[in-house]
Design a protein around this motif. Structure first.
Motif, PDB file in Angstrom:
ATOM      1  N   ARG A   1     -10.171 -52.552 -44.173  1.00 21.28           N
ATOM      2  CA  ARG A   1     -10.809 -52.717 -45.477  1.00 21.28           C
ATOM      3  C   ARG A   1     -10.644 -54.156 -45.975  1.00 21.28           C
ATOM      4  O   ARG A   1     -11.600 -54.772 -46.446  1.00 21.28           O
ATOM      5  N   SER A   2      -9.436 -54.683 -45.866  1.00 24.20           N
ATOM      6  CA  SER A   2      -9.180 -56.056 -46.300  1.00 24.20           C
ATOM      7  C   SER A   2     -10.006 -57.038 -45.489  1.00 24.20           C
ATOM      8  O   SER A   2     -10.588 -57.983 -46.042  1.00 24.20           O
ATOM      9  N   ALA A   3     -10.083 -56.818 -44.178  1.00 25.21           N
ATOM     10  CA  ALA A   3     -10.857 -57.706 -43.314  1.00 25.21           C
ATOM     11  C   ALA A   3     -12.343 -57.675 -43.685  1.00 25.21           C
ATOM     12  O   ALA A   3     -13.003 -58.712 -43.783  1.00 25.21           O
ATOM     13  N   ALA A   4     -12.875 -56.487 -43.900  1.00 27.93           N
ATOM     14  CA  ALA A   4     -14.294 -56.356 -44.231  1.00 27.93           C
ATOM     15  C   ALA A   4     -14.603 -56.987 -45.583  1.00 27.93           C
ATOM     16  O   ALA A   4     -15.652 -57.619 -45.766  1.00 27.93           O
ATOM     17  N   GLN A   5     -13.696 -56.806 -46.555  1.00 27.69           N
ATOM     18  CA  GLN A   5     -13.919 -57.389 -47.882  1.00 27.69           C
ATOM     19  C   GLN A   5     -13.940 -58.916 -47.816  1.00 27.69           C
ATOM     20  O   GLN A   5     -14.794 -59.569 -48.430  1.00 27.69           O
ATOM     21  N   GLN A   6     -13.004 -59.495 -47.057  1.00 21.81           N
ATOM     22  CA  GLN A   6     -12.964 -60.946 -46.928  1.00 21.81           C
ATOM     23  C   GLN A   6     -14.200 -61.457 -46.191  1.00 21.81           C
ATOM     24  O   GLN A   6     -14.770 -62.495 -46.564  1.00 21.81           O
ATOM     25  N   ALA A   7     -14.614 -60.737 -45.160  1.00 21.40           N
ATOM     26  CA  ALA A   7     -15.796 -61.151 -44.393  1.00 21.40           C
ATOM     27  C   ALA A   7     -17.041 -61.115 -45.267  1.00 21.40           C
ATOM     28  O   ALA A   7     -17.866 -62.039 -45.256  1.00 21.40           O
ATOM     29  N   ARG A   8     -17.165 -60.049 -46.063  1.00 22.61           N
ATOM     30  CA  ARG A   8     -18.357 -59.935 -46.908  1.00 22.61           C
ATOM     31  C   ARG A   8     -18.399 -61.053 -47.949  1.00 22.61           C
ATOM     32  O   ARG A   8     -19.453 -61.653 -48.182  1.00 22.61           O
ATOM     33  N   ARG A   9     -17.255 -61.336 -48.585  1.00 22.99           N
ATOM     34  CA  ARG A   9     -17.231 -62.403 -49.587  1.00 22.99           C
ATOM     35  C   ARG A   9     -17.601 -63.745 -48.974  1.00 22.99           C
ATOM     36  O   ARG A   9     -18.368 -64.518 -49.553  1.00 22.99           O
ATOM     37  N   LYS A  10     -17.058 -64.015 -47.794  1.00 17.70           N
ATOM     38  CA  LYS A  10     -17.319 -65.307 -47.164  1.00 17.70           C
ATOM     39  C   LYS A  10     -18.776 -65.438 -46.750  1.00 17.70           C
ATOM     40  O   LYS A  10     -19.394 -66.504 -46.903  1.00 17.70           O
ATOM     41  N   LEU A  11     -19.357 -64.358 -46.281  1.00 18.64           N
ATOM     42  CA  LEU A  11     -20.748 -64.413 -45.824  1.00 18.64           C
ATOM     43  C   LEU A  11     -21.744 -64.332 -46.968  1.00 18.64           C
ATOM     44  O   LEU A  11     -22.861 -64.844 -46.858  1.00 18.64           O
ATOM     45  N   GLN A  12     -21.367 -63.705 -48.067  1.00 19.12           N
ATOM     46  CA  GLN A  12     -22.278 -63.637 -49.206  1.00 19.12           C
ATOM     47  C   GLN A  12     -22.564 -65.023 -49.772  1.00 19.12           C
ATOM     48  O   GLN A  12     -23.639 -65.283 -50.299  1.00 19.12           O
ATOM     49  N   GLY A  13     -21.609 -65.951 -49.634  1.00 26.40           N
ATOM     50  CA  GLY A  13     -21.808 -67.308 -50.135  1.00 26.40           C
ATOM     51  C   GLY A  13     -22.305 -68.285 -49.093  1.00 26.40           C
ATOM     52  O   GLY A  13     -22.378 -69.495 -49.351  1.00 26.40           O
ATOM     53  N   PHE A  14     -22.653 -67.784 -47.927  1.00 26.48           N
ATOM     54  CA  PHE A  14     -23.083 -68.645 -46.823  1.00 26.48           C
ATOM     55  C   PHE A  14     -24.506 -69.137 -47.070  1.00 26.48           C
ATOM     56  O   PHE A  14     -25.401 -68.365 -47.419  1.00 26.48           O
ATOM     57  N   ASP A  15     -24.726 -70.465 -46.880  1.00 22.08           N
ATOM     58  CA  ASP A  15     -26.056 -71.049 -47.117  1.00 22.08           C
ATOM     59  C   ASP A  15     -26.963 -70.990 -45.889  1.00 22.08           C
ATOM     60  O   ASP A  15     -28.101 -71.473 -45.935  1.00 22.08           O
ATOM     61  N   GLY A  16     -26.488 -70.406 -44.797  1.00 21.55           N
ATOM     62  CA  GLY A  16     -27.324 -70.263 -43.604  1.00 21.55           C
ATOM     63  C   GLY A  16     -27.378 -71.480 -42.719  1.00 21.55           C
ATOM     64  O   GLY A  16     -28.091 -71.478 -41.707  1.00 21.55           O
ATOM     65  N   GLN A  17     -26.636 -72.540 -43.065  1.00 24.24           N
ATOM     66  CA  GLN A  17     -26.599 -73.738 -42.234  1.00 24.24           C
ATOM     67  C   GLN A  17     -25.613 -73.513 -41.090  1.00 24.24           C
ATOM     68  O   GLN A  17     -24.396 -73.488 -41.299  1.00 24.24           O
ATOM     69  N   LEU A  18     -26.134 -73.354 -39.878  1.00 21.58           N
ATOM     70  CA  LEU A  18     -25.288 -73.038 -38.722  1.00 21.58           C
ATOM     71  C   LEU A  18     -24.766 -74.313 -38.071  1.00 21.58           C
ATOM     72  O   LEU A  18     -25.006 -74.593 -36.896  1.00 21.58           O
ATOM     73  N   ARG A  19     -24.026 -75.094 -38.840  1.00 19.86           N
ATOM     74  CA  ARG A  19     -23.447 -76.333 -38.319  1.00 19.86           C
ATOM     75  C   ARG A  19     -22.276 -76.018 -37.406  1.00 19.86           C
ATOM     76  O   ARG A  19     -21.548 -75.039 -37.619  1.00 19.86           O
ATOM     77  N   ALA A  20     -22.057 -76.870 -36.424  1.00 20.32           N
ATOM     78  CA  ALA A  20     -20.990 -76.636 -35.462  1.00 20.32           C
ATOM     79  C   ALA A  20     -19.628 -76.570 -36.132  1.00 20.32           C
ATOM     80  O   ALA A  20     -18.741 -75.818 -35.703  1.00 20.32           O
ATOM     81  N   GLU A  21     -19.435 -77.334 -37.199  1.00 17.80           N
ATOM     82  CA  GLU A  21     -18.130 -77.387 -37.860  1.00 17.80           C
ATOM     83  C   GLU A  21     -17.969 -76.326 -38.938  1.00 17.80           C
ATOM     84  O   GLU A  21     -16.907 -76.241 -39.590  1.00 17.80           O
ATOM     85  N   SER A  22     -18.950 -75.472 -39.155  1.00 16.41           N
ATOM     86  CA  SER A  22     -18.929 -74.502 -40.250  1.00 16.41           C
ATOM     87  C   SER A  22     -18.090 -73.274 -39.914  1.00 16.41           C
ATOM     88  O   SER A  22     -18.284 -72.625 -38.874  1.00 16.41           O
ATOM     89  N   SER A  23     -17.179 -72.924 -40.836  1.00 19.66           N
ATOM     90  CA  SER A  23     -16.382 -71.713 -40.665  1.00 19.66           C
ATOM     91  C   SER A  23     -17.218 -70.471 -40.979  1.00 19.66           C
ATOM     92  O   SER A  23     -17.047 -69.419 -40.346  1.00 19.66           O
ATOM     93  N   GLN A  24     -18.126 -70.589 -41.953  1.00 21.02           N
ATOM     94  CA  GLN A  24     -18.991 -69.460 -42.281  1.00 21.02           C
ATOM     95  C   GLN A  24     -19.943 -69.150 -41.135  1.00 21.02           C
ATOM     96  O   GLN A  24     -20.218 -67.981 -40.839  1.00 21.02           O
ATOM     97  N   ALA A  25     -20.443 -70.193 -40.477  1.00 24.98           N
ATOM     98  CA  ALA A  25     -21.323 -69.973 -39.335  1.00 24.98           C
ATOM     99  C   ALA A  25     -20.585 -69.266 -38.204  1.00 24.98           C
ATOM    100  O   ALA A  25     -21.151 -68.415 -37.507  1.00 24.98           O
ATOM    101  N   ALA A  26     -19.303 -69.609 -38.018  1.00 26.13           N
ATOM    102  CA  ALA A  26     -18.510 -68.945 -36.985  1.00 26.13           C
ATOM    103  C   ALA A  26     -18.379 -67.453 -37.278  1.00 26.13           C
ATOM    104  O   ALA A  26     -18.545 -66.607 -36.389  1.00 26.13           O
TER     105      ALA A  26
END
Length: 846
Positions: free
Chosen positions: A596-621
Motif C-alpha cells: 500500500r505504501s509503495a503504491a501510494q508513493q508511486a501514484r503521487r510521483k507519477l501524478q506530477g510527472f510532466d511526461g518528459q522521458l529524459r534519461a536523468e529523470s527519476s519519474q521517467a524511470a
C-alpha cells in the motif's frame, strides 16, 4: 520509413575464437582494410576522373564529369565503406547466410528462401527501363572494382568468417530492394503472433489482444475466422516460426514500425519558405543501416541517405526538391491456413471439395562446416507455404494419407508476378530524386507501387504527401488475422487504383506529418491497414507544429530530440477521472501495508510527472517500471511464462503495432484479462493497476536504491550499439555465444544512457513486456530548410564506415547524441568549408 534491412551478420564464430581475436586486433592495427582518403587510384570502368572528398564524419562528396562515373564511384565507395553490410544483406535475402556462419542461420535461411525474394528482385529488375538497368550495371561494376582491388584486404568481420564474397550483379541491387520491401510488411509477424496467441487463449478472447486503434471496436468478427479450427495441429510449426521472428526482426527489420516526417508550408515558416524533416527509425545496430552520400555531376545533383547495395538516394535533397518517407504500415500481404494431405506421395491442398497438388520447388542449402541439405518448398494458389521453413519437409517420411495439419501460405502483393509486369518503382524513385518541383515529383510518386510509403516532399513554395504501394481488395475480412483458405471466402480481388491512394498538397492547416499512425478514417475507400502504430508520435507532431505559427531550423531540431510522451497524460487523466479515481484509491488502500505504501508513493510521483522521458529523470524511470509491471500484471497469468512462445508472440505484437497493453491501460474495463487467474479472488482494473504501481515502486528500489530522487531512466534504459552477431548471440550455441563475447569489444559500442520510448518523437523503444534495452532508434535525421543558404542538414546514428579499423566507424554516435548536424552544401563556394581540400582521385585505367 522504416527501411532498415540488415547489417552484416558478424557471428562467424569458430573454435579458437581467442586466437582469431588476437589476429583481428593486428588487422585493426595495420588498417590495411581501410580505403585511403587521398592519393590516386586507377580503376577499370571509369570514363573520366572522379574526385572524392569527405566531411568531418567521413561522408563522401562525389564530383564527376558524367553520371556514369558518379554511379560507378558510388558503387565503389559503398563497397569501400560497407562491403560487409552489403554481403550480409545479400546472403540474408537469398537465404544463404548459413554459408557464412554455419547451421545457426539455417532456419532463418529456410524462411527467407520460402519468401523467394530473389524472384521478386529479378522481376523488378526485368521490368525496369533500359536506362535503370544500365544504372544498376554501372553501379555493380563499381562495387566489383573494389572487391577485386581489396580481395586480400577484407574488413575484419569478413576475414573472421572466411567467406569470400562473390562479385556483385545488377540484380543484387534489386534483390536488396525486395528485402527492404519485405521489411515494410508489418502485419506478417503480427498475423503469426495471433495464431500463437489463439492457441493459448482461444479465438473468443483473441480480439482483446489484437486491438486496431483506440477509437475502433475490437476485431471480434476478424477473430471469428479461427473459431472451430484445430490450431493445435500446427502448434509445433507455429512455435518454431514464432521463435524465429525475433532474430528475423533483427536481421531483416521484419515488421519494423519506423519513422517520422513532417513539413511546414511557407505560411508556417519564419523565413517564408517551406521546411521538411525526416528521421527513419530502425533497430539500433553497429553500424547503422544508412550511410550518407553527396553527388555532383552534370545534370544530376543530390545528397542524402543511401543503402549500400542500391544505387539511389532514399531520402534527401537535390537543390530544388526535398523528400522523406515513413511506413504506411500497409497490410499488403495475408496469411492463409491451408488444409493439407499427403496423397500418393504428393502434398495436396483443399479447394472447395477438391484436393489440388501443391507446386513443388527444391532448394539446396550449403552450410558452413556441414553437408548440404535439400529441402522441398511448396506453393498453393495463395503463395508459398511457410511450413517447409519450420521443418515441414520432415513430415514427408510419414505414412501415405496422414494429415499434416494446416499449412501456412503467404499471399503477398510484392510477389505478385502479374502485378510486377507493369511495375515501374525503380524508375519512379530515380525520377523523384531528379524532380525540380512538387508538381514534377507528383507525376512520378504514384508509380512507386513496390513500397508502401508515406512520401512527403517539398520545394521552397509547396509541401505534399502521397501514399504509395499496392493495396488489395479482400472479399471479406481485414487481413489482421490469418484466414481459412479452402472456401475462397477471403481471397483477394485485385488492387486499389492509385488515384484512390491518399494525397494532399498545401493543406489549410499549413503542415503535413506522418508517424506510422492511422492517416485515414475508418471506412476509407482503400484499406491501407489494420495494423497502425501507436498514435502518440503523430499527435505530438501536430501539437508542436500547431503550438507555434512560425517554425525555423532550431524548432525542427528540437522536435527531432523531443522526449515528451503524450501517453503519460492520457493515463494520468484516467486516474483522475471522477468515476475511476476513488476506485483506484480504494484498491490501493486494500493492499497489504508494505505494498500500500509503495503504491501510494508511486501514484503521487507519477501524478506530477510532466511526461518528459529524459534519461536523468527519476519519474521517467518509475513510469517505465510501471508500464513493464502493468504488462505483466494484466497478461502474464494468461500468456506466460516469459520464455513461452505465447508471451514472446505477445511482446512482438507490442513492438509492431498499437498494443493490447496500451489499449487496456486506456480503457477496456470489461476485459477478461483483468482477472488474475492465479488467485481465488476476482480482480478488476483498479486492483491490477494498484498492484502494478506497488510492484513498480518496489522494482525501482531493488534496481536503484531506496532514494527515489536518485532514480534515473537512463540507468535502466540504454543505447547499446551492437553488431548483428552480438544481438543474435542468445539464439546461438553456448560455444558461439562465448566466441561472440570475446569479439564484442572490437565491434560493439555502449551502453549509453537513453531517454524516450516508443511514444516519443525521439524514439527509443524497448520490448514492452521483456526488457528495457533500447531496440529502435532514429537511425538518421534529416532537415531541409529552404530558408537557409544551404538548406540540408543531417546526421547518422553511427559512423560512415562498417569497418572497425576506420576512424569513421563510431564517430557519428557522439554527433547523433548531441545533435551535431552536418551541412551538405550545394553552392560551389561552400564546398571547401565542409569537405576540405583533401581529395581522392579515381582515375580511369587505360
Amino acid at each position: 520509413m522504416s527501411t532498415r534491412v540488415l547489417r552484416p551478420f558478424l557471428s562467424a564464430v569458430v573454435l579458437g575464437a581467442s586466437v582469431l581475436l588476437a589476429g583481428c586486433q593486428s588487422w585493426l592495427a595495420d588498417g590495411s582494410s581501410v580505403h585511403p582518403t587521398k592519393g590516386n587510384v586507377k580503376l577499370k570502368g571509369l570514363a573520366d576522373n572522379v574526385w572524392v572528398r569527405r566531411n568531418a564524419l567521413g561522408m563522401p562528396l562525389i564530383e564527376s564529369r558524367n553520371f556514369h562515373d558518379a554511379l560507378f564511384s558510388l558503387g565503389y565507395l559503398h563497397a569501400a565503406d560497407r562491403l560487409s553490410q552489403m554481403i550480409g544483406m545479400r546472403l540474408v535475402a537469398e537465404g544463404r547466410l548459413a554459408e557464412m556462419v554455419g547451421p545457426a542461420a539455417l532456419e532463418l535461411d529456410h524462411f527467407m528462401r520460402a519468401l523467394q525474394l530473389r524472384e521478386q528482385g529479378n522481376a523488378l529488375y526485368k521490368n525496369a527501363s533500359p536506362r535503370i538497368k544500365t544504372f544498376f550495371e554501372v553501379y555493380a561494376r563499381g562495387v566489383n572494382a573494389y572487391i577485386y582491388r581489396y580481395q586480400d584486404r577484407m574488413p575484419a568481420d569478413l576475414k573472421l568468417s572466411g567467406h569470400k564474397p562473390a562479385y556483385w550483379k545488377p540484380e543484387d541491387s534489386a534483390l536488396l530492394f525486395a528485402l527492404v520491401n519485405q521489411a515494410l510488411a508489418a502485419n506478417l509477424q503480427e498475423e503469426i503472433a495471433t495464431l500463437v496467441l489463439a492457441q493459448k487463449v482461444g479465438a473468443d478472447n483473441l480480439a482483446w489482444l489484437t486491438p486496431i486503434y483506440p477509437d475502433e471496436d475490437l476485431p471480434f468478427a476478424e477473430a471469428d475466422k479461427l473459431k472451430g479450427l484445430n490450431l493445435s495441429a500446427s502448434k509445433a510449426d507455429l512455435t518454431a516460426l514464432n521463435a524465429n521472428l525475433r532474430p528475423l526482426q533483427q536481421l531483416a527489420s521484419l515488421g519494423i514500425a519506423a519513422s517520422n516526417n513532417w513539413a511546414v508550408a511557407p505560411s508556417h515558416s519564419r523565413g517564408g519558405k517551406a521546411m521538411l524533416a525526416n528521421d527513419t527509425h530502425l533497430p539500433i545496430s553497429m553500424p547503422s543501416l544508412w550511410n550518407y552520400v553527396h553527388i555532383r555531376a552534370p545534370q544530376y545533383q543530390a545528397a542524402g541517405v543511401s543503402l549500400a547495395g542500391i544505387p539511389a538516394i532514399v531520402a534527401g535533397f537535390n537543390g530544388k526538391l526535398a523528400w522523406g518517407m515513413t511506413m504506411v504500415m500497409g497490410d499488403n500481404q495475408d496469411l492463409f491456413l491451408e488444409q493439407l494431405e499427403n496423397r500418393a506421395g504428393r502434398l495436396h491442398y483443399k479447394r472447395g471439395e477438391r484436393w489440388l497438388p501443391a507446386r513443388e520447388r527444391r532448394e539446396t542449402f550449403f552450410i558452413k562446416g556441414e553437408r548440404p541439405q535439400r529441402v522441398t518448398f511448396y506453393h498453393t494458389e495463395h503463395g508459398p507455404l511457410l511450413n517447409p521453413a519450420l521443418g515441414q519437409h520432415k513430415h514427408m517420411l510419414q505414412p501415405q494419407g496422414l494429415k499434416l495439419g494446416y499449412g501456412i501460405a503467404l499471399k503477398s502483393a510484392a510477389a505478385d508476378q502479374e502485378a510486377l509486369r507493369d511495375d515501374r518503382t525503380l524508375d519512379a524513385f530515380f525520377e523523384l530524386s531528379r524532380a525540380q518541383s512538387v508538381d514534377q515529383a507528383a507525376e512520378h510518386v504514384r508509380d512507386i507501387r513496390g513500397m508502401a510509403l508515406n512520401l512527403l516532399y517539398a520545394d521552397e513554395n509547396n509541401i505534399a504527401w502521397q501514399v504509395t504501394g499496392r493495396y488489395p481488395y479482400r472479399k471479406a475480412g481485414r487481413g489482421l488475422i490469418p484466414s481459412p483458405a479452402w472456401n475462397g471466402d477471403y481471397d483477394w480481388e485485385g488492387y486499389a487504383d492509385t488515384l484512390l491512394h491518399p494525397y494532399e498538397q498545401n493543406p489549410a492547416q499549413g503542415w503535413l506529418g506522418t508517424a506510422n499512425h492511422r492517416t485515414v478514417q475508418p471506412g476509407y475507400g482503400v484499406q491501407l491497414s489494420a495494423s497502425w502504430y501507436y498514435p502518440e508520435r503523430a499527435e505530438r507532431i501536430g501539437e508542436l507544429l500547431d503550438n507555434r505559427r512560425s517554425h525555423d531550423l532550431a524548432s525542427f531540431k528540437a522536435m527531432h530530440y523531443d522526449q515528451k510522451s503524450l501517453f503519460v497524460a492520457k493515463v494520468q487523466q484516467q486516474w483522475q477521472d471522477s468515476h475511476f479515481a476513488p476506485r483506484l484509491k480504494k484498491a490501493i488502500d486494500t493492499l497489504p501495508a508494505e505494498q500500500r505504501s509503495a503504491a501510494q508513493q508511486a501514484r503521487r510521483k507519477l501524478q506530477g510527472f510532466d511526461g518528459q522521458l529524459r534519461a536523468e529523470s527519476s519519474q521517467a524511470a518509475l513510469w517505465g517500471a510501471f508500464l513493464q509491471q502493468a504488462a505483466e500484471q494484466i497478461f502474464l497469468d494468461e500468456l506466460g511464462p516469459k520464455n513461452s512462445a505465447s508471451w514472446q508472440a505477445f511482446v512482438l505484437s507490442n513492438d509492431v503495432s498499437y498494443s493490447a497493453v496500451a489499449d487496456h491501460l486506456l480503457g477496456r474495463e470489461d476485459s477478461p484479462f483483468w482477472n488474475n487467474t492465479n488467485t481465488a479472488s476476482q480482480e478488476d482494473k483498479p486492483a491490477i493497476l494498484a498492484q502494478s504501481l506497488a510492484s513498480a515502486w518496489q522494482f525501482m528500489q531493488l534496481q536503484q536504491g531506496a532514494n527515489s530522487a536518485l532514480w534515473q531512466w537512463g540507468k535502466l534504459h540504454t543505447y547499446h550499439f551492437q553488431t548483428d552477431g552480438s544481438q543474435l548471440a542468445p539464439h546461438m550455441s553456448a560455444l558461439e555465444q562465448a566466441g561472440m563475447k570475446s569479439l564484442q569489444g572490437l565491434f560493439d559500442r555502449g551502453p549509453y544512457p537513453a531517454g524516450g520510448d516508443h511514444t516519443t518523437l525521439n524514439v527509443s523503444a524497448w520490448h514492452w513486456g521483456d526488457s528495457f534495452d533500447t531496440w529502435l532508434i532514429p537511425a538518421m535525421r534529416l532537415i531541409v530548410d529552404f530558408n537557409q543558404a544551404e538548406p540540408m542538414q543531417a546526421l547518422n546514428s553511427t559512423g560512415q564506415s562498417g569497418d572497425p579499423a576506420s576512424p569513421h566507424y563510431d564517430d557519428g554516435i557522439h554527433a547523433w547524441q548531441k545533435g551535431q548536424y552536418q551541412s551538405f552544401p550545394f553552392q560551389s563556394k561552400n564546398l571547401d568549408a565542409v569537405y576540405g581540400q583533401e581529395r581522392l582521385l579515381l582515375m580511369p585505367e587505360k
